[in-house]
Structure formats: C-alpha cells, structure tokens
Design an enzyme around this catalytic site. Structure first.
Site, PDB file in Angstrom:
ATOM      1  CG  HIS A 105     -28.081 -33.977   6.171  1.00 50.14           C
ATOM      2  ND1 HIS A 105     -28.766 -35.154   6.119  1.00 50.14           N
ATOM      3  CD2 HIS A 105     -28.971 -33.035   6.520  1.00 50.14           C
ATOM      4  CE1 HIS A 105     -30.031 -34.928   6.442  1.00 50.14           C
ATOM      5  NE2 HIS A 105     -30.173 -33.656   6.682  1.00 50.14           N
ATOM      6  CD  GLU A 148     -41.120 -16.223   2.003  1.00 48.48           C
ATOM      7  OE1 GLU A 148     -40.016 -16.726   2.206  1.00 48.48           O
ATOM      8  OE2 GLU A 148     -42.200 -16.800   2.270  1.00 48.48           O
ATOM      9  CG  ASP A 182     -38.574 -18.545  -0.781  1.00 47.14           C
ATOM     10  OD1 ASP A 182     -38.203 -19.344  -1.665  1.00 47.14           O
ATOM     11  OD2 ASP A 182     -38.796 -18.879   0.381  1.00 47.14           O
ATOM     12  NE  ARG A 215     -34.210 -20.835  -0.826  1.00 49.91           N
ATOM     13  CZ  ARG A 215     -34.858 -20.544   0.294  1.00 49.91           C
ATOM     14  NH1 ARG A 215     -36.069 -20.022   0.253  1.00 49.91           N
ATOM     15  NH2 ARG A 215     -34.313 -20.738   1.457  1.00 49.91           N
ATOM     16  CB  CYS A 218     -35.877 -12.743   8.135  1.00 46.99           C
ATOM     17  SG  CYS A 218     -37.288 -13.379   7.218  1.00 46.99           S
TER      18      CYS A 218
HETATM   19  C1  PEP Z   1     -36.582 -16.310   2.803  1.00 50.12           C
HETATM   20  O1  PEP Z   1     -37.198 -16.849   1.881  1.00 50.12           O
HETATM   21  O2  PEP Z   1     -35.846 -15.295   2.653  1.00 50.12           O
HETATM   22  C2  PEP Z   1     -36.644 -16.860   4.160  1.00 50.12           C
HETATM   23  C3  PEP Z   1     -36.089 -16.249   5.170  1.00 50.12           C
HETATM   24  O3  PEP Z   1     -37.283 -18.044   4.302  1.00 50.12           O
HETATM   25  P1  PEP Z   1     -36.639 -19.483   3.994  1.00 50.12           P
HETATM   26  O4  PEP Z   1     -35.178 -19.286   3.683  1.00 50.12           O
HETATM   27  O5  PEP Z   1     -36.891 -20.293   5.215  1.00 50.12           O
HETATM   28  O6  PEP Z   1     -37.454 -19.917   2.821  1.00 50.12           O
HETATM   29 MG    MG Z   2     -38.724 -18.299   2.310  1.00 55.81          MG
END
Ligand code: PEP
Ligand code: MG
Length: 587
Positions: free
Chosen positions: A191, A438, A462, A472, A509
């Site tokens: 946070h 992913e 991911d 990660r 993304c």
């Molecule tokens: C990703 O895994 O790149 C993604 C955009 O999803 P999140 O970060 O929400 O797991």
């Molecule tokens: Mg993801």
C-alpha cells in the site's frame, strides 16, 4: 565509495539528494499495574489516543483528497482498522482484565494479531498485517506522547531511508517536500508503494540492509523506474542524471502537445495506445493523456472494495460508466483475476474460503477460479453483456492455458446470452472475446487459439514470470526479471505472427508497454495495441510519431537476433539515441 544497490522500482522518477536514515527501533512498551480505581481512566486514555489517531487520518484524508483519488480506500481502511475489534476491543479487554497500562495492552493485542497472521501462508493477506501495525504504531505514539515526527524534523529536502514506511508517512512526505524514499521491506503492490505512485513520490523498495549500508548525509541517486540506487555516485553518474533530468523536464511540457495527435508513424502506420486502469476514478486520466480506449480494465476492485461479492447491478453500473464515458472507443474488461499475488484468499459471502495453496501463482488463479465458481462468473458475464449496449465492449479472459478453458468459457457465455435473449434483455451480440497470453503454453498454441477468439492481449508481467520462472513479487530474484530477454521477445513475435495469420488483433498490456525502451522494441514487434498506465501514453506516442514503419520493423528484427537480455540492452543503448534523442539523449 560509489556503489549500486538493486531493489524494486516502486514509484517512478529519478532524484538525487542527501540521505536521512531513520533507524526506528521497535517501540518498547513499559509495563505497569493499575490500581483498580484507575482502570476506567486508562481505558479512557486509550480511547482518546485512538480518537486522536483517527482525527489525524481524517485530516490527512481531506488534505490530500484530490491527489489520493486512487488510493483513498487505503486511508479509509486504516480509519476503520482503528475501530477493529482486534485492536480496540482486544486492548481494552487486556487493560480491564489484567489491570495494566494501555501501551502494554496494545503491544499484547498486536502480538496476538501477529501470531494469527504468521499462520497465514498467503503473501497478500500476510502483508495486510503491516497495515494493522501501522495503525497500532500511530496509536502507540500518541499514547506514549512520543509521536515521533522524524519526517518533519528532516528540515531540508532529503531522500529518506528506513526499514519501512506506512502509507500515511508516504502522504506526509509530500507535504514535507521529501524527494523520495527507499525501504528494506515491501513490494510494488504494498500500500505504501501504491500511495507513493498516486502522489508521484519516487521510491525504491526491497533493498535489504540499506539502513545499515548507508548513513545520513550520504549522497544518493534514486531511480524509481529501474529500482537502482547509486550510493555516493561518481561525477559521471551525477552528470548523466542531471542531463536526464533536464531532458525529462523539457520533454514533459512538450508532451502535452502529443495528447491530441494521432498514434501513428510518419508514414501512417498506426498502433492503438490504450490505458490500463483499475478504478472508475482513473477514467479522467485516460482522457487527459489521450488514451484511445481501455486495453485492460482490471475488474477486481468491485470484488474487494465492498467486503463481499458485488451483485450484478453494482457490476453493471461500473461497466456502463466505463463504456459510456469512452464510447465509441473500445473498452477491454478483463474477467476476475484473483489468486497468485492478488487477493488470493478469496472469501465467499458466507465466510467460506479456499484452503491454503502451496504455490498460488500456479494454483486456483484467474480463469481457473471463475470456472470453479460458475455462479460468480455468470454474474460478471451477465453484467458485462448487459453493459455492452452502452459502448464498444471487449471481454478479456485472464491466464488461459488451454483450448479446453476457452471452450468452457464460451459455453457459459452462450448460456448467459440465451437467458438474456429469453428475458428480452438487450445486449450487443458482436462483443469481442479475447484471451490473455500469459502462459507459455498459449504462445505455443497461439495459432490454434487464434481461430477460437477475436483478439489476443499479451500480459507480459505474467508471461515473464511463467516463462523465466521468476516470481514477479520476489525481491531475491527481481534482478533476473528481464522483459528484454530474447525468449520473451520471441514469444511476443510468435504470438503476433499467429494472431495476424488468423486475422485477429494482438495487443500487449504488461508494464513493459509503458517504459520508453521496452515500448520502442514492442512497436517494432508489430503489435496492434499497447496498453499502459495513462501518464505513459504521450511518451510512447512521441516515440511512435518520431518513427517510420521500416525503421521500427528493422529494430524488431535486430533485437530478435540478440542472444541474451544484456545484448539487447547494449544494442538498444547504441541504436535508440539516433532515432529518439529526446527520450534517450544525443548519440
Ligand atoms: C500481465 O500479467 O501482464 C497483466 C497485465 O496482468 P496483471 O498484471 O494484472 O497480472
Ligand atoms: Mg497477469
């Protein structure tokens, strides 16, 4: 002696300054017995400290309401925690039963809470103990009359270093003009990191022993993007930093101009630049930074902000507002992505929850969870389809790992469509369905999967974790998390090729879409859409508009020839400044 320390970039921005190390020792609670007639007074003293802590938080909340839109819920949850049974009632019980002072009682209550949290394996829930501790520390400071205000005492502009900071301390840093902060604890999803990002305070977290490795007064360069900290920087590092800073300042003024320009190269090659958001509050920034739609709406917030499963109407209201605000631009809403490091202990309305998972990142996550909870999933799909009449909706399925899952989801969706038709509820029958890429198996099977869906969206956050086997959120292996690893780049290219061969769009993304160096590479790999945090959009647009399609394609080919991430970075360091001097410096 100059040294570079590696942590996790938790909030972007590069700053240089002197360090102030705050070495806080765990507060020691003195212990004393109370005569029976003083017990009530002690309870009143405790209640007063709790009320004062609450007042402070409420004040902070209203003072920073505008800047904190994204993370207001964190402060709200801390305000609620002050009244939590585990802290308030439990401390009062200890005071009255054991007839002891409030500081000691609070410390005992905290110890009991800690024992409970220690038994929880899930890292997300475990991390919430920190919030309880921040709140208890505040009350403790007020009780003992030692409300240490080291941040105010800083006086000059410094970079503060400590084992950990609370979100409220991060907020206060803003008004105390603190340049940035570095902590030993924490991750990007803590946070405190979220608040730092909302307020634009550069931060690096997760550098073990940093409070021991440096001293107040040392000079440091903090790079909140790469997570690097340069202790006693060399004159060369300093001058590079200053140059970079000058360039960034000049370019941020110029960037406003890009907001309203098309996302295309000089020879008309277009790439859609869209936004990743999690809450409706962020819609304004999508428009402000010139987002061409939403490439990723993480839909988890509605499930966790209200303390229970949201009903269809609540979800419909959220999705409708997204679609109406951005119509006719596309809005990609991802179905619930719980598990892994995100809210993994999903608790049902009836209080039941799944057992501890030994390896949550590979466990009951994302679409696997939705398929195991079909009623919950159907509610979300119904809300999405009902909202589809208000704009251009694309539904995105997270963490698909097999064709079987896609087919099962489609069956459920067909069932929902059938019900809506039967009940004369309008919906748009052309809603596109896409999957996130992913998991390496979906890259390998991308040609088969492309025939089943309308678009792909590559989730590199991911994909990197699952293909390079790097958790990660783990600070010990964070330095190995390499978005420019050729294996990752080749997987992206393979997915793009498979998608295009089947006539579907391929978006990306993950975080790498919003960083200048990695975004340049992605533009060269032929993606149709890059989706990123809204403030990054004008930066990437400037890269795109200063490119031509042939040069981008050549860049893509060149990086695919490299043998490791290091080679890719070396190549980019020599190549990019020629084409993008504003972003990467004169060659
Ligand atoms: C990703 O895994 O790149 C993604 C955009 O999803 P999140 O970060 O929400 O797991
Ligand atoms: Mg993801």
């Amino acid at each position: 002696m100059p040294r570079t320390l590696y942590g996790i970039g938790a909030s972007p921005g590069v700053v240089v300054g002197r360090i102030l190390v705050l070495r806080r020792h765990t507060r020691r609670a003195g212990w004393y017995h109370l005569p029976p007639q003083q017990v009530d007074l002690e309870v009143a003293r405790f209640r007063q400290a709790a009320a004062m802590a609450e007042d402070e938080l409420v004040r902070l909340r209203s003072q920073f309401a505008a800047e904190l839109a994204d993370s207001m819920s964190i402060i709200d949850s801390h305000i609620l925690m002050i009244h939590d049974r585990m802290i308030l009632d439990c401390s009062i019980e200890i005071i009255t039963e054991q007839k002891i002072n409030a500081e000691w009682a609070l410390a005992q209550a905290l110890l009991r809470i800690k024992k409970k949290f220690d038994r929880i394996a899930d890292p997300y829930i475990k991390a919430r103990y920190n919030d309880i501790k921040y709140v208890a520390d505040r009350v403790f400071g007020l009780l003992s009359g030692r409300e240490t205000d080291e941040l105010t005492a800083a006086g000059e502009q410094v970079i503060v270093v400590a084992h950990d900071f609370s979100p409220e301390e991060a907020i206060r840093m803003r008004s105390e003009n603190i340049l940035g902060f570095i902590t030993e604890k924490g991750g990007v999803t803590s946070h405190t990191a979220i608040v730092a990002r909302s307020l634009g305070i550069p931060a690096v977290v997760g550098i073990e022993h940093i409070t021991m490795d440096c001293a107040s007064g040392d000079t440091v360069i903090l790079d909140g993007i790469s997570g690097r900290v340069y202790l006693d920087p060399t004159p060369d590092q300093r001058s590079r930093f200053l140059e970079n800073e000058k360039r960034q300042r000049a370019s941020s003024e110029e960037l406003d101009f890009y907001t309203y320009l098309d996302s295309e190269t000089v020879d008309g090659y277009r790439v859609r630049l869209a936004a990743n958001i999690e809450m409706l509050d962020e819609l304004d920034s999508v428009l402000r930074y010139g987002g061409e739609g939403i490439g990723l709406f993480r839909s988890e917030f509605d499930y966790f902000s209200r303390g229970g499963e949201p009903d269809e109407e609540v979800l419909l209201a959220t999705y409708r507002q997204l679609l109406e605000t951005l119509a006719p631009m596309p809005v990609t809403i991802r179905t619930l992505d719980v598990g892994g490091d995100k809210f993994s202990k999903y608790v049902h309305a009836d209080g039941a929850c799944y057992d501890y998972e030994r390896n949550p990142a590979m466990g009951l996550r994302s679409i696997r969870f939705s398929l195991r909870e079909p009623a919950l999933f159907k509610t979300q799909v119904r809300a999405m389809l009902r909202a589809s009449v208000y704009g251009h909706l694309r539904i995105l399925l997270p963490m698909i790992s097999s064709l079987e899952e896609v087919r099962r989801v489609k069956e459920i969706m067909d069932g929902v469509r059938h019900e809506l038709t039967r009940d004369h509820v309008p919906f748009d029958s052309r809603v596109e369905i896409g999957i996130m890429i992913e998991v390496p198996s979906t890259v390998i099977m991308a040609d088969t999967l492309a025939a089943e869906v309308d678009f792909f969206s590559i989730g590199t956050n991911d994909l990197i974790q699952y293909s390079l086997a790097i958790d990660r959120g783990n600070e010990y292996v964070a330095h190995m998390y390499e978005p420019l690893h050729p294996a990752v780049l080749r997987m992206i290219r393979q997915t793009v090729d498979a998608g295009h061969a089947n006539g579907i769009e391929v978006a990306l993304c993950g975080e790498m879409a919003g960083e200048a160096m990695t975004a340049a590479v992605l533009l060269g790999l032929g993606l149709d859409e890059l989706s990123m945090r809204p403030p990054a959009i004008p930066h990437v647009k400037r890269l795109l508009r200063n490119s031509c399609s042939r040069q981008l394609a050549e860049l893509g080919e060149q990086v695919l020839q490299c043998r490791d991430g290091h080679e890719v970075r070396e190549f980019l360091a020599s190549y990019l400044p020629w084409f993008y001097p504003q972003e990467f410096g004169e060659p």
